[in-house]
Design an enzyme around this catalytic site. Structure first.
Site, PDB file in Angstrom:
ATOM      1  N   ARG A 251       0.746 -19.038 -23.538  1.00 35.74           N
ATOM      2  CA  ARG A 251       1.062 -19.742 -22.303  1.00 35.74           C
ATOM      3  C   ARG A 251       1.164 -18.711 -21.189  1.00 35.74           C
ATOM      4  O   ARG A 251       1.873 -17.714 -21.325  1.00 35.74           O
ATOM      5  CB  ARG A 251       2.384 -20.509 -22.431  1.00 35.74           C
ATOM      6  CG  ARG A 251       2.318 -21.719 -23.345  1.00 35.74           C
ATOM      7  CD  ARG A 251       3.694 -22.344 -23.505  1.00 35.74           C
ATOM      8  NE  ARG A 251       3.653 -23.588 -24.252  1.00 35.74           N
ATOM      9  CZ  ARG A 251       3.652 -23.674 -25.584  1.00 35.74           C
ATOM     10  NH1 ARG A 251       3.669 -22.562 -26.316  1.00 35.74           N
ATOM     11  NH2 ARG A 251       3.611 -24.852 -26.183  1.00 35.74           N
TER      12      ARG A 251
ATOM     13  N   ASN B 133     -18.413  -5.863 -18.957  1.00 36.62           N
ATOM     14  CA  ASN B 133     -17.013  -5.505 -18.748  1.00 36.62           C
ATOM     15  C   ASN B 133     -16.043  -6.437 -19.461  1.00 36.62           C
ATOM     16  O   ASN B 133     -15.374  -6.040 -20.402  1.00 36.62           O
ATOM     17  CB  ASN B 133     -16.682  -5.492 -17.248  1.00 36.62           C
ATOM     18  CG  ASN B 133     -17.006  -4.168 -16.596  1.00 36.62           C
ATOM     19  OD1 ASN B 133     -17.349  -3.210 -17.273  1.00 36.62           O
ATOM     20  ND2 ASN B 133     -16.920  -4.120 -15.278  1.00 36.62           N
ATOM     21  N   GLU B 134     -15.956  -7.681 -18.979  1.00 33.50           N
ATOM     22  CA  GLU B 134     -14.955  -8.578 -19.529  1.00 33.50           C
ATOM     23  C   GLU B 134     -15.274 -10.032 -19.238  1.00 33.50           C
ATOM     24  O   GLU B 134     -16.138 -10.361 -18.422  1.00 33.50           O
ATOM     25  CB  GLU B 134     -13.555  -8.256 -18.990  1.00 33.50           C
ATOM     26  CG  GLU B 134     -13.284  -8.714 -17.582  1.00 33.50           C
ATOM     27  CD  GLU B 134     -13.754  -7.776 -16.506  1.00 33.50           C
ATOM     28  OE1 GLU B 134     -14.424  -8.250 -15.563  1.00 33.50           O
ATOM     29  OE2 GLU B 134     -13.464  -6.563 -16.596  1.00 33.50           O
TER      30      GLU B 134
ATOM     31  N   ARG C  11      -7.480  -2.807 -17.633  1.00 37.15           N
ATOM     32  CA  ARG C  11      -6.573  -1.698 -17.307  1.00 37.15           C
ATOM     33  C   ARG C  11      -5.507  -2.146 -16.322  1.00 37.15           C
ATOM     34  O   ARG C  11      -4.335  -1.761 -16.441  1.00 37.15           O
ATOM     35  CB  ARG C  11      -7.368  -0.525 -16.744  1.00 37.15           C
ATOM     36  CG  ARG C  11      -6.509   0.661 -16.313  1.00 37.15           C
ATOM     37  CD  ARG C  11      -7.365   1.798 -15.787  1.00 37.15           C
ATOM     38  NE  ARG C  11      -6.539   2.856 -15.220  1.00 37.15           N
ATOM     39  CZ  ARG C  11      -6.099   2.880 -13.980  1.00 37.15           C
ATOM     40  NH1 ARG C  11      -6.408   1.876 -13.147  1.00 37.15           N
ATOM     41  NH2 ARG C  11      -5.361   3.880 -13.540  1.00 37.15           N
TER      42      ARG C  11
ATOM     43  N   ASP D  77     -21.334  -0.695  -8.776  1.00 38.53           N
ATOM     44  CA  ASP D  77     -21.170  -1.231 -10.122  1.00 38.53           C
ATOM     45  C   ASP D  77     -21.437  -2.733 -10.167  1.00 38.53           C
ATOM     46  O   ASP D  77     -21.981  -3.248 -11.152  1.00 38.53           O
ATOM     47  CB  ASP D  77     -19.751  -0.942 -10.627  1.00 38.53           C
ATOM     48  CG  ASP D  77     -19.564   0.518 -11.024  1.00 38.53           C
ATOM     49  OD1 ASP D  77     -20.579   1.225 -11.162  1.00 38.53           O
ATOM     50  OD2 ASP D  77     -18.407   0.942 -11.192  1.00 38.53           O
TER      51      ASP D  77
END
Length: 268
Positions: free
Chosen positions: A148, A122-123, A165, A45
């Site tokens: 914070r 993804n992120e 996740r 991946d």
């Protein structure tokens, strides 16, 4: 049909990639690394995410195929011992694809007026280098909260199965073209408060993060890492384009989730 083979120097990925190139040429399939119709990634991946970054300016014209040289990956449908079957599938290609949403990320540095555009499958994350991150969070330019903690993670639906996740965020089907924001070790007490839960935003909404106290920050977009950056603002939204996979035997999303996290050990 023009095909690019993309791999990293890891494990036996290069050997598998070389064999695949030989088979493609033997079947009179054109190899074109610069302007391909299909990009076959060989590795895992991480290799596919790296290939996405390499070809991100060609997303309208490129479809991806993942060949895994280890355990079956989330984005990789083929194994390294299935090259002959893959060649047959490429030769029978009819142009079908399945698309997943990506992130468009605009990062504005201190003293600059023009943001830098990044993309992620993804992120993306932001963290403070050596202390607590303090950042104001806006949804559609409306102030929501002052965060914070260690950092914030913004993910796509497919990325919801990754870092999100592990942070306790929800797994979201990619047909829901939404953003998700998950907190990384937030501080919640009598003085400092955040929602304390992952937040899913609608497709027409966006997230703006503005670090409150200046300083240098660590920013990521998939495998892109920027360290000690003087970030003034980051804006996230679902991208206008998608990452497209050639639909030969592309596993459905929930099948991928089951294969990745449950497997066949829980049959009743």
């Amino acid at each position: 049909m023009k095909v690019a083979v993309y791999c990293k120097q890891a494990n036996n990925a290069q050997d598998v990639a070389d064999k695949l190139v030989e088979k493609l040429k033997a079947n009179k399939i054109t190899i074109d690394r610069e302007r391909p119709d299909i990009v076959v990634t060989v590795g895992g991946d991480g290799t596919l995410l790296s290939a996405f970054q390499y070809y991100q300016t060609q997303l309208e014209n490129v479809r991806f195929i993942g060949v895994h040289t280890g355990h079956l990956g989330f984005y990789t449908d083929w194994r390294d011992y299935e090259l002959d079957e893959l060649i047959l599938a490429i030769k029978a290609d009819n142009g079908e694809c399945v698309g997943y949403p990506i992130l468009d990320i605009d990062v504005t540095m201190v003293g600059e007026t023009t943001p830098i555009r990044y993309h992620a499958v993804n992120e993306s994350t932001i963290k403070k280098v050596s202390s607590t991150l303090v950042a104001d969070v806006y949804f559609k330019d409306r102030f929501f909260e002052r965060f914070r903690g260690d950092g914030l993670c913004i993910s796509t639906p497919t990325g919801s199965t990754a870092y999100n996740r592990s942070l306790g965020g929800a797994v979201v089907h990619p047909q829901l073209e939404v953003l998700q924001m998950a907190e990384i070790a937030s501080i919640n007490n009598r003085v400092f408060r955040t929602l304390g839960a992952s937040i899913i935003l609608a497709p027409d909404e966006w997230i703006t993060l503005r670090p409150a106290h200046g300083g240098d920050f660590n920013f990521t977009a998939d495998q892109v890492n920027i360290f000690d950056a003087p970030i003034e603002q980051i804006k996230y939204r679902i991208g206008e384009q998608k990452i497209n996979f050639a639909k030969y035997r592309h596993t459905d999303f929930w099948g991928r989730v089951r294969n990745a996290f449950i497997g066949d050990g829980n049959e009743v």
